[in-house]
Write an enzyme that holds these catalytic residues in place. Structure first.
Site, PDB file in Angstrom:
ATOM      1  N   CYS A 160       0.816  -1.221   0.000  1.00  0.00           N
ATOM      2  CA  CYS A 160       0.000   0.000   0.000  1.00  0.00           C
ATOM      3  C   CYS A 160       0.847   1.267   0.000  1.00  0.00           C
ATOM      4  CB  CYS A 160      -0.924   0.024   1.212  1.00  0.00           C
ATOM      5  SG  CYS A 160      -2.125  -1.321   1.261  1.00  0.00           S
ATOM      6  N   CYS A 215      -0.172   2.954   6.274  1.00  0.00           N
ATOM      7  CA  CYS A 215       0.324   1.631   6.633  1.00  0.00           C
ATOM      8  C   CYS A 215       0.520   0.796   5.372  1.00  0.00           C
ATOM      9  CB  CYS A 215      -0.642   0.928   7.585  1.00  0.00           C
ATOM     10  SG  CYS A 215      -2.307   0.720   6.933  1.00  0.00           S
ATOM     11  N   HIS A 244      -9.279   3.008  -2.227  1.00  0.00           N
ATOM     12  CA  HIS A 244      -7.844   2.775  -2.001  1.00  0.00           C
ATOM     13  C   HIS A 244      -7.276   1.909  -3.125  1.00  0.00           C
ATOM     14  CE1 HIS A 244      -4.102   1.724  -0.222  1.00  0.00           C
ATOM     15  NE2 HIS A 244      -4.500   0.781   0.605  1.00  0.00           N
TER      16      HIS A 244
END
Length: 416
Positions: A92, A402, A372
């Site tokens: 991510c 994160c 996302h």
């Protein structure tokens, strides 16, 4: 050391990341990446023969998303063949890392013009998963993929980790639902007021028609009552046998044997599954002056931080503290905070641990409302922070998120 400047930042709208259902899902990932790369080129009258490198982030580098998306998408965008490209994966966090590495190459004096960004088509990831299921292949699961390493650092599913962190930190279902509702409300206000208009680039179909020119994921009709009615998403998954009687819950309890938890995360307070891409133009002062480009922001500092891979999601707080120390700033100096809402508990813990003013955090909503697109999100958030600094007149913005494996990159930018 030279300064690195952000000249421009663009992104696609985010499309629902389901095969055949999202407005972008029929496109090749290179279409999304080339859309933002072409916009960077055209908006800044960029001579692409002078681009030293293109640093791109894509987490699932398989099939259509494999083969160095950064380079291939630049070629698809009509860039000069001299403009090289590479693609990286920090799960991510890759979209921040691509910008950080671009800044580092400029700050070192080795390069003068670098484009950073990322692409992720979650609809394509789901299509790959369906293909594996049809072929009776084992599903891809979180973890290192190395049994020996998993004995040392057991790594669970991120949603299960989110629930475990909520229990460990004493964060209630009501608290994470409240954060989720605020995300939807702020995102809708930002859309209504055109706060994303400067950065969002329509995505076109191959025939030139518009595939998507607006955010597709937000649910402005969301209510507190509606969120409260949703069933937790990860309770059954926590007990899923991933082999030999090992479950995701047991992986966490190997490190935290006394930790018990109930599910608090669901589709309404977790990040949206979407397709998207973003790009930023990073140059030296000398390059900008020579080519008549006006910098919008200076990259002040960046940092990387690892944390416990078993809980996976807790590195943003130490990453923020580390990058603040590198910049010689305190939390009070930051006007705009962007912490990715991978799960509501991540942002909630971040706000509590750093004692932040909630009015300065994810001002225009976050991934719960907007989605996302894994490898692209960090680059999107940097552009969002820059737009908000310009809108509000703030000086400093801090972006972090994160990443799987228990990591978090971070960056601080200063509006010019």
């Amino acid at each position: 050391m030279s300064d690195a400047y952000i000249i421009d930042a663009v992104r696609t709208p985010r499309g629902i990341g389901k095969p055949g259902k999202g407005a972008l899902s029929h496109l090749h990932p290179q279409n999304l990446a080339s859309t933002v790369l072409k916009a960077i080129k055209d908006r800044n009258h960029l001579d692409t023969a002078t681009v030293d490198d293109i640093i791109w982030s894509t987490s699932t580098q398989e099939g259509k998303q494999g083969g160095d998306l950064g380079r291939m998408s630049a070629l698809a965008a009509g860039y000069d063949i001299k403009a090289s490209g590479t693609t990286l994966d920090r799960f991510c966090g890759g979209g921040i890392t691509s910008v950080n590495l671009a800044a580092a190459s400029v700050m070192s004096g080795m390069e003068d013009c670098v484009i950073a960004g990322g692409t992720e088509m979650m609809s394509y990831q789901q299509a790959l998963a369906a293909e594996r299921a049809a072929a009776k292949m084992a599903p891809r699961l979180m973890g290192s993929g190395n049994e020996q390493l998993d004995e040392i650092h057991p790594q669970s599913h991120q949603g299960v980790c989110g629930d475990a962190i909520a229990a460990k930190e004493g964060i209630s279902r009501e608290a994470v639902d409240t954060l989720a509702l605020v995300s939807q409300q702020r995102a809708q206000k930002a859309i209504d007021e055109g706060r994303f208009a400067k950065s969002v680039i329509p995505v076109l179909n191959p025939d030139g028609s518009v595939a998507l020119d607006r955010e597709e994921f937000p649910r402005p009709e969301t209510t507190a009552e509606g969120l409260a009615s949703l069933k937790p998403s990860f309770e059954q998954l926590a007990d899923y046998d991933i082999g030999g009687g090992v479950t995701f819950k047991k992986q966490i309890q190997r490190r935290y044997p006394d930790l018990e938890w109930k599910g608090v995360h669901h589709a309404g307070n977790s990040s949206g599954v979407v397709d998207g891409a973003a790009a930023l133009l990073i140059t030296s002062k000398e390059y900008a002056e020579k080519h008549g480009l006006k910098p919008r922001a200076r990259i002040v500092a960046y940092a990387n931080q690892g944390d416990d891979p078993t809980l996976m999601l807790n590195a943003p707080v130490p990453a923020a503290k580390k990058v603040l120390a590198k910049a010689g700033l305190t939390a009070k100096d930051i006007d705009v905070w962007e912490i990715n809402e991978a799960f509501a508990v991540v942002a909630e813990k971040f706000i509590r641990d750093l004692n932040l003013d909630r009015a300065k955090v994810n001002i225009n909503g976050g991934a719960i409302a907007l989605g996302h697109p894994i490898g692209a999100t960090g680059s999107i958030l940097i552009g969002t922070a820059l737009d908000e600094l310009e809108r509000s007149g703030g000086r400093y913005g801090l972006v972090t998120m994160c990443a799987a494996g228990g990591m978090a990159p971070a960056i601080i930018i200063e509006r010019i």
